[in-house]
Design an enzyme around this catalytic site. Structure first.
Site, PDB file in Angstrom:
ATOM      1  N   GLU A   1    -105.210 -31.820 -15.340  1.00 17.13           N
ATOM      2  CA  GLU A   1    -105.297 -31.185 -14.031  1.00 17.13           C
ATOM      3  C   GLU A   1    -105.926 -29.811 -14.208  1.00 17.13           C
ATOM      4  OE1 GLU A   1    -106.011 -31.364 -10.902  1.00 17.13           O
ATOM      5  OE2 GLU A   1    -104.347 -32.787 -10.736  1.00 17.13           O
TER       6      GLU A   1
ATOM      7  N   CYS B   1    -104.446 -37.011  -9.306  1.00 16.28           N
ATOM      8  CA  CYS B   1    -104.683 -37.366 -10.706  1.00 16.28           C
ATOM      9  C   CYS B   1    -106.086 -37.946 -10.790  1.00 16.28           C
ATOM     10  CB  CYS B   1    -103.647 -38.376 -11.196  1.00 16.28           C
ATOM     11  SG  CYS B   1    -103.893 -38.860 -12.919  1.00 16.28           S
TER      12      CYS B   1
END
Length: 353
Positions: free
Chosen positions: A127, A2
């Site tokens: 992402e 992340c």
């Protein structure tokens, strides 16, 4: 992994979104510590400041460990034993902390052993999926499926205005498990910082990336992770695992540059697909949530899942082609809204570094 999140809600709204029940079952709002350090942003990157939830017991010895506070912290844990005067001189990356090695590395093992567990708050995270045969990557915004909750006061016997203010009926924040530490450089203010714990991706996200944040799904999971006074470390670590209750949509490459801080960062984008996907309940909820000035519309139920376990519109968005589609009705709607957003609302602040 992340490496980018969004958390754009104003401070008072964010507070109401974090309402909780204490050990006595009373509805409470968390209190802020260092509130002026919070800078809302659609595009937060490591070393910026993000809001995290933690137990009040970390700051007040006589507090109930179930009581919560919100404090802005630096993203990227600086260990308490760090000797340099500048945290940027840290020689290793502490943005994320792998769940499988958390008990092996001193930077993470020590604060975890002290009960320094926190919950990182975000609208969602970004992402990037690698496009086969090219060097290009397609960004996605990943978040909880949005389901309309009961209106304030419906299950509240008192029905008081105070209680109604504490009920949240809007975007459900993503709650990610993290650990934090306190670094005290000589003659300077204490710096609080955190790492997001990561796990293997769930099946629904594995085509985008092989890692994902450890997401705490539900009030009970959040409470147990934060309550280090009652829940031991080994018990808390049982909460750290992949979850499937997650959805996503592709977004514009504008998010690639961390200096870009506009609603366009998380607005749904068009991709080249064989069949034009219909907007799901979650994506419609996203557009309604963004377009706060637009008239409210009834939100349809969440989409049915196909055999793969993915929401149908989400699986259609997972494309191998990097080519953009022709902009259709959805894009036109977003274009109009984004234009209105720029004209009517102040420019969001840059992330605080």
């Amino acid at each position: 992994m992340c490496g980018r999140t969004s958390c754009h809600l104003p401070r008072d709204v964010l507070t109401r979104a974090c309402a909780y029940q204490d050990r006595q079952g009373r509805r409470r709002l968390p209190q802020w510590r260092d509130p002026d350090k919070y800078c809302p942003s659609y595009n937060k990157s490591p070393q910026s400041s993000s809001p995290v939830l933690l137990s009040r017991l970390h700051f007040e010895k006589d507090a109930d460990s179930s009581d919560r506070i919100i404090i802005p912290m630096r993203w990227g844990l600086v260990p308490s034993w760090f000797k340099e005067s500048d945290p940027s001189k840290l020689q290793f990356n502490t943005t994320n902390c792998r769940s499988d090695t958390i008990m092996e590395k001193q930077s993470f093992k020590v604060p975890l052993g002290k009960g320094r567990r926190c919950v990182v708050l975000a609208d969602g995270f970004y992402e990037w999926q690698r496009c086969q045969g090219t060097n290009q990557r397609q960004p996605y915004f990943i978040y909880f499926p949005q389901i309309k909750t009961e209106k304030s006061g419906e299950n509240d016997a008192s029905g008081s205005p105070d209680n109604k203010e504490k009920v949240w009926d809007n975007w459900r924040l993503l709650t990610m498990a993290g650990i934090f530490d306190c670094w005290e450089p000589p003659g300077r203010e204490c710096l609080y910082s955190y790492s997001i714990i990561t796990v293997d991706s769930c099946r629904g996200l594995s085509d985008i990336h092989n890692r994902m944040p450890a997401i705490l799904d539900g009030e009970e999971a959040v409470s147990r992770w934060l309550d280090f006074g009652e829940v031991a470390t080994q018990e808390a670590l049982k909460l750290i695992h992949p979850i499937d209750n997650i959805t996503f949509h592709p977004v514009s490459p504008v998010v690639n540059n961390s200096r870009n801080n506009t609603p366009e960062c998380l607005a749904p984008a068009d991709l080249l697909v064989k069949k034009e996907p219909k907007a799901s309940g979650s994506s419609q909820r996203m557009m309604q949530w963004l377009a706060t000035k637009s008239p409210k519309k009834e939100v349809p139920d969440s989409p049915k899942k196909d055999a793969s376990g993915l929401p149908q519109w989400s699986s259609q968005f997972l494309q191998k082609s990097p080519l953009p589609a022709k902009r259709g009705a959805t894009s036109s709607f977003l274009d109009r809204w984004l234009k209105q957003e720029k004209e009517d609302e102040p420019v969001a602040k840059k992330p605080h570094s």
